[in-house]
Write an enzyme that holds these catalytic residues in place. Structure first.
Site, short mmCIF file in Angstrom:
data_model
loop_
_atom_site.label_atom_id
_atom_site.label_comp_id
_atom_site.label_asym_id
_atom_site.label_seq_id
_atom_site.Cartn_x
_atom_site.Cartn_y
_atom_site.Cartn_z
CG ASP A 409 -1.91 1.08 1.28
OD1 ASP A 409 -2.28 1.57 0.20
OD2 ASP A 409 -2.32 1.46 2.39
CD GLU A 412 -0.41 5.31 -4.04
OE1 GLU A 412 0.15 5.59 -2.95
OE2 GLU A 412 -1.21 4.38 -4.17
CG ASP A 487 -8.15 4.46 0.67
OD1 ASP A 487 -8.03 3.22 0.80
OD2 ASP A 487 -7.34 5.28 1.15
C1 GLC Z 1 -4.67 3.35 2.91
C2 GLC Z 1 -5.17 2.11 2.18
C3 GLC Z 1 -6.19 1.41 3.05
C4 GLC Z 1 -5.58 1.08 4.39
C5 GLC Z 1 -5.05 2.33 5.07
C6 GLC Z 1 -4.30 2.04 6.35
O1 GLC Z 1 -5.68 4.28 3.01
O2 GLC Z 1 -5.68 2.42 0.94
O3 GLC Z 1 -6.65 0.25 2.41
O4 GLC Z 1 -6.52 0.46 5.21
O5 GLC Z 1 -4.17 3.02 4.20
O6 GLC Z 1 -3.22 1.22 6.13
#
Ligand code: GLC
Length: 810
Positions: A409, A412, A487
């Protein structure tokens, strides 16, 4: 012609005109480059190189300086694959013609203009303009018209057909609601498919991992690709069919490896399951309630103050024991790993990274620091092989705990408290001695992180298949990771939007994708969760995930009615697993998506060009989710042919819309006549064994059908060495008029396992047969056990196994 504004957004009039624009100009000669088979057109201000990748793909590269550098980005799998393509160059009255195998490029010389034709001399790409300025910005324009439709473009908001839209390719963490006018989100796949019903389709990949814009809106007769920096490096992928373009693109950028079977199961996540007890309680709930589930995710709270490769031992005092216990119950754990490494001189990963120079730095040598969950952090430079290897091997930490899957995650990369939301553009990525600025290679960061992760896991898993799911990516990401769409929110609109988003990802090489089921932020309702789970259960990637303070949305969170619906549809996924797993294999082989827009299978049907509130699972099942509240019926478009209601067996003539009954407990699904769908008995997790027979469902009693059913061990790479079984199933009427199901074992590389009994169920067979016989190789036809259900018009035939045989129904 496009104006200079195309590369100076916002600067119009005098200001825009001030910066000199350059074009290729008149072409003085064309030469053959030795070694590469490329043809170079020498223009007044630049050279343009054309080169065959294979006889379906031509690469076009602009060379403004003297250096002829054909190096490509990590998106591209192979420069040349297959037979070398014969190249022939000729010239006639100021018009060059170059044939590259079955494609032909035509170049006008005064000034430079390029057209690409297919083997039948049908026009594909019609280049209209190509210009740049001294800051390295460039634009490329090609013709479009009223009949043009656009697909692909990876993960974008909006509907299926991208005509009239404009998108920016710049991986961005967008927490704001994903709405149609958001031009850039997490993934950037700078690739479009141009489709006209009366011409061959083609794909266009702009292999530039910096900021690029795909504008199918601003010009009436052209679409324009612009780039902020880097190189103009284009690949034209010829059809003729959409499917050819999709598989051609997959040949260029790669296909996904088979994921472990458990990663195709249902997955449950939340930000966060806070501690060991909560995780165990969750796992027990799934099993007690008989809701199938394979994976539980650990979001950032499992770590010690968000330091990757650590455990918070207060919350998770015995992670290894927990994971072993979960494994015995049939669950896998997938923890989140973000790229930000906490700046903490006492933290081993940070120390190692600093000591070995693994972190992204400025040219002057300063390590780039940005704030993410752990606070100030450094970011590994995944462009360096040695850094990727270091990062990959750090995952031994998880492997030693019994973990085989990782969730990438924030890659980017997302950086908090900055206007740009990301790393500074003047960070320099080492790239093994061929440095690139972050501005030039931003969109590759996430993919290279997932590559390092996938390869690190693979190196250390002793032949087991790893699983990686990522938020950010670039063209080629499918080689390393599945993609979830970030998200989203618990909005009905987001549920509906996820269909075209995942369909276009599938047309852009990424077959293994899906949204957070139920929506990530905001608060789900029971009705939304029921509907979204129905749909999500038939998406390739199937995970329910929700943000920190949102309403709980585990399948039982809204009471027994919604729970029963979730159980039924998640169960459906597990029953359809033999079919779905075969579709994963097809995607891994050919690059064809698992869920498909109707246009892929019915390109001549104009009704389906922007149809994206229903989809095909493979070729044979049509799925029509309900994506609005308070709805108990919906219109479903059935393309030509005959379709059967999957639930009731009702028969419909296609080529029209029908109104389908869809009370909350029903998501309409239809099977194509002639479909052969393998199903299995319900399981609570993918690896659970069952003594129930495999079922082969055949739809209808006259249309012929075929299916290549794929099986392997579901967990190792043995299939690459032939350890798999492929059974070819053919259905139709023989010469005598008898119905026949012919099973051919086309490849039998699976180690001998116990014989699995098979039930062939022929649906909607209108008459009771008089005789059902099975003939195996070298033996006489024998009567088998069968039964016919008059009311359901259904014939069940029992076989001892799915070997080579011919079943005949008279
Ligand atoms: C980001 C991710 C989400 C995750 C959060 C905390 O917003 O897209 O899926 O739960 O970070 O790690």
């Amino acid at each position: 012609m496009i104006t200079s504004e195309a590369i100076h957004p916002g600067k119009s009039g005098a200001e825009g005109a001030q910066t000199a624009i350059t074009r290729v100009g008149a072409v003085s000669k064309a030469t053959r480059e030795t070694g590469t088979g490329a043809v170079l057109f020498h223009g007044e201000h630049a050279k343009v190189g054309l080169r065959a990748v294979n006889d379906q793909i031509i690469r076009i590269k602009l060379f403004v300086g003297d250096r002829l550098d054909w190096t490509s980005t990590p998106a591209i799998l192979a420069q040349e694959n297959g037979e070398p393509v014969a190249v022939e160059l000729s010239e006639q009255e100021g018009l060059y013609s170059v044939s590259f195998g079955r494609l032909r490029a035509e170049v006008a010389t005064a000034p430079f203009a390029l057209k690409i034709y297919d083997a039948q001399d049908r026009l594909l790409l019609d280049q209209q303009d190509l210009l740049w300025n001294q800051d390295g910005k460039a634009a490329f324009a090609a013709a479009l018209d009223a009949q043009s439709h656009f697909y692909g473009l990876g993960e974008k908001t909006g509907f299926l057909d991208k005509k009239g839209e404009k998108y920016t390719m710049w991986n961005t963490d967008v927490y704001d609601p994903h709405v149609p006018d958001i031009e850039a989100i997490y993934q950037s796949i700078p690739y479009l498919v141009h489709f006209r019903y009366d011409r061959p389709a083609y794909g266009l990949l702009l292999d530039n991992p910096g900021k690029t814009v795909f504008d199918m809106r601003s010009y009436e007769d052209q679409y324009v690709l612009t780039m902020e920096s880097g190189e103009l490096d284009l690949y034209v992928i010829a059809g003729p069919s959409l499917k050819d373009v999709v598989t051609g693109y997959a040949g260029l950028t790669g296909k996904m490896p088979m994921p472990p079977k458990w990663a195709i199961g249902y997955q449950q996540s939340r930000y966060s399951y806070m501690n060991q007890e909560e995780v165990m309680e969750l796992a027990r709930s799934f099993r007690e309630r008989n809701i199938p589930c394979d994976v539980i995710y650990l979001d950032i709270h499992y770590m010690h103050e968000y330091r990757v490769f650590t455990w918070d031992t207060n919350r998770f005092p015995k992670p290894k024991e927990m994971i072993t216990q979960l494994q015995e119950m049939g669950f896998r754990i997938v923890p989140i790993v973000d790229p930000g490494v906490k700046k903490d001189p006492k933290y081993k990963v940070y120390q190692e990274g600093i000591a070995a120079g693994h972190f992204c730095s400025k040219l002057e040598g300063d390590v780039f620091n940005g704030k993410v969950w752990p606070g100030v952090s450094a970011f590994p430079d995944f462009t360096e092989d040695r850094t990727a290897e270091w990062w990959g091997d750090l995952h031994k930490f998880y492997i030693e705990h019994g973990i085989h899957g990782i969730w990438n995650d924030m890659n980017e990369p997302s950086v908090f408290e900055t206007e740009s939301k990301t790393m500074e553009l003047d960070v320099v990525h080492g790239n093994n001695g061929n440095p690139k600025t972050h501005e030039e290679w931003h969109n590759l960061y996430g993919m290279l992180m997932s590559k390092a992760t996938f390869e690190g896991l693979k190196r250390n898993l002793n032949g087991e298949r790893p699983f990686v799911v990522t938020r950010a990516g670039y063209a080629g990401i499918q080689r390393y990771a599945a993609v979830w769409t970030g998200d989203n929110r618990s909005y009905w609109e987001h549920m509906a939007m996820s269909i075209p988003m995942v369909l276009n990802l599938g047309l852009s090489g990424v077959a293994f994708a899906g949204p957070d089921i139920g929506g990530f932020s905001h608060h789900a309702s029971g009705e939304l969760l029921a509907r979204w789970t129905q749909m999500g259960a038939l998406f390739p990637f199937c995970r329910n995930h929700a943000v920190l303070d949102s309403r709980r949305q585990e399948p039982w969170a809204f009471g027994p009615e919604v729970e029963a619906i979730c159980r039924e549809y998640i169960g459906l996924r597990y029953r359809l697993l033999p079919y779905i797993y075969t579709l994963f294999h097809q995607a891994a082989q050919s690059g064809l998506p698992i869920i498909r827009p109707l246009i892929l299978e019915y390109p001549q049907d104009r009704e389906v060009y922007n149809l994206c509130d229903q989809f095909l699972l493979g070729r044979d099942l049509l799925v029509a989710p309900v994506y609005r509240p308070g709805t108990s019926a919906r219109a479903v478009y059935l393309p030509e042919g005959v379709w059967y209601n999957y639930w009731t067996g009702e028969r419909y003539e296609g080529g029209r819309s029908i109104l389908a009954d869809a009370p909350l407990s029903v998501m309409p699904i239809y099977a194509r006549e002639g479909a052969i769908i393998p199903e299995q008995a319900l399981r609570q997790y993918t690896g659970e064994s069952s003594s129930e027979p495999l079922q082969i469902h055949v739809y209808g009693d006259w249309a012929p059908g075929k299916f290549e059913f794929y099986e392997d061990d579901g967990s190792t790479f043995g299939y690459e060495q032939g350890a798999y079984r492929l059974t070819r199933l053919n259905w139709g009427r023989g010469a005598s008029g008898a119905l026949k199901l012919i099973c051919i074992v086309a490849h039998d590389g699976l180690p001998q396992v116990e014989k699995q009994a098979v039930k062939v169920r022929v649906k909607q067979i209108s008459e009771r047969p008089s005789k059902v016989q099975v003939q195996t190789v070298g033996s006489f036809a024998q009567e088998v056990s069968w039964s016919y259900d008059e009311r359901a018009q259904q014939l069940d035939i029992e076989l001892s196994e799915l070997g080579a045989c011919e079943v005949s129904i008279q």
